[in-house]
Design a protein around this motif. Structure first.
Motif, PDB file in Angstrom:
ATOM      1  N   GLN A  26       0.847  -1.193   0.000  1.00  0.00           N
ATOM      2  CA  GLN A  26       0.000   0.000   0.000  1.00  0.00           C
ATOM      3  C   GLN A  26       0.879   1.238   0.000  1.00  0.00           C
ATOM      4  OE1 GLN A  26      -2.988   0.141   3.097  1.00  0.00           O
ATOM      5  NE2 GLN A  26      -4.241   1.521   1.865  1.00  0.00           N
ATOM      6  N   LYS A  50      -3.166   5.431  -1.781  1.00  0.00           N
ATOM      7  CA  LYS A  50      -3.642   4.396  -2.714  1.00  0.00           C
ATOM      8  C   LYS A  50      -4.240   3.220  -1.953  1.00  0.00           C
ATOM      9  CE  LYS A  50      -0.474   5.463  -6.506  1.00  0.00           C
ATOM     10  NZ  LYS A  50       0.492   4.897  -7.494  1.00  0.00           N
ATOM     11  N   GLU A  51      -5.027   2.433  -2.665  1.00  0.00           N
ATOM     12  CA  GLU A  51      -5.621   1.244  -2.072  1.00  0.00           C
ATOM     13  C   GLU A  51      -4.563   0.142  -1.931  1.00  0.00           C
ATOM     14  OE1 GLU A  51     -10.199   1.728  -3.741  1.00  0.00           O
ATOM     15  OE2 GLU A  51      -8.974   0.000  -4.318  1.00  0.00           O
ATOM     16  N   ARG A  52      -4.858  -0.773  -1.016  1.00  0.00           N
ATOM     17  CA  ARG A  52      -3.991  -1.937  -0.854  1.00  0.00           C
ATOM     18  C   ARG A  52      -4.006  -2.756  -2.144  1.00  0.00           C
ATOM     19  NH1 ARG A  52      -6.256  -3.967   3.469  1.00  0.00           N
ATOM     20  NH2 ARG A  52      -5.078  -2.572   4.822  1.00  0.00           N
ATOM     21  N   GLU A  53      -2.832  -3.202  -2.548  1.00  0.00           N
ATOM     22  CA  GLU A  53      -2.663  -3.864  -3.845  1.00  0.00           C
ATOM     23  C   GLU A  53      -2.079  -5.260  -3.662  1.00  0.00           C
ATOM     24  OE1 GLU A  53      -0.054  -3.059  -7.964  1.00  0.00           O
ATOM     25  OE2 GLU A  53       0.312  -1.895  -6.153  1.00  0.00           O
ATOM     26  N   ASN A  77      -7.251 -11.817  -4.098  1.00  0.00           N
ATOM     27  CA  ASN A  77      -7.974 -10.662  -3.582  1.00  0.00           C
ATOM     28  C   ASN A  77      -7.390 -10.253  -2.227  1.00  0.00           C
ATOM     29  OD1 ASN A  77      -9.795  -8.830  -2.502  1.00  0.00           O
ATOM     30  ND2 ASN A  77     -11.589  -9.941  -3.223  1.00  0.00           N
ATOM     31  N   GLU A 103      -8.525  -8.562   0.085  1.00  0.00           N
ATOM     32  CA  GLU A 103      -9.509  -8.555   1.172  1.00  0.00           C
ATOM     33  C   GLU A 103      -9.806  -9.964   1.684  1.00  0.00           C
ATOM     34  OE1 GLU A 103     -10.188  -5.632   2.400  1.00  0.00           O
ATOM     35  OE2 GLU A 103      -8.927  -4.859   0.768  1.00  0.00           O
TER      36      GLU A 103
END
Length: 127
Positions: free
Chosen positions: A39, A43-46, A110, A112
């Motif tokens: 991250q 920015k979003e977690r990648e 993913n 998440e």
């Protein structure tokens, strides 16, 4: 509970290499698919890379394909991320992650879906 502790981050020049390590404890390591996430500020977690319980299956994010390599040593309860040809855009906090595997071939993509994450290690690539 799975405890994950990352190490190996730091400051490197563009084009250089770093190797991150993640030591796991608390549960049977070979029950978990492992991964690396990152991250960057704002920015979003990648998703970066994922590996199956045996290490026989891996998957990489498009931005790191052919530059990064994930591996695991089940005898040491450790997962690694070898990062080569680093770019300034690779600058981020890198997190080790674990998810109980649904099968021996499972690779979790993913971000998440990972139940456990470490505290992270900073990687900074200067231009």
């Amino acid at each position: 509970q799975v405890l994950l502790v990352e190490s190996g981050g730091g400051l490197v020049q563009a084009g250089g290499s770093l190797r991150l390590s993640c030591s796991a404890s608390g549960r049977t390591f070979t029950n978990y698919a492992m991964g690396w996430l990152r991250q960057a500020p704002g920015k979003e977690r990648e998703f970066v890379a994922g590996i199956s319980v045996s290490g026989g299956y891996t998957h990489y994010g498009d931005s790191v394909q052919d530059r990064f390599t994930i591996s695991r040593d089940n005898a040491k309860d450790t997962v690694y991320l070898q990062m080569n040809s680093l770019k300034p855009e690779d600058t981020a906090v890198y997190f080790c992650a674990a998810e109980r595997a649904r099968s021996t071939r499972s690779v979790v993509i993913n971000p998440e879906e990972y139940e456990y994450r470490g505290q992270g290690t900073q990687v900074t690539v200067s231009s």
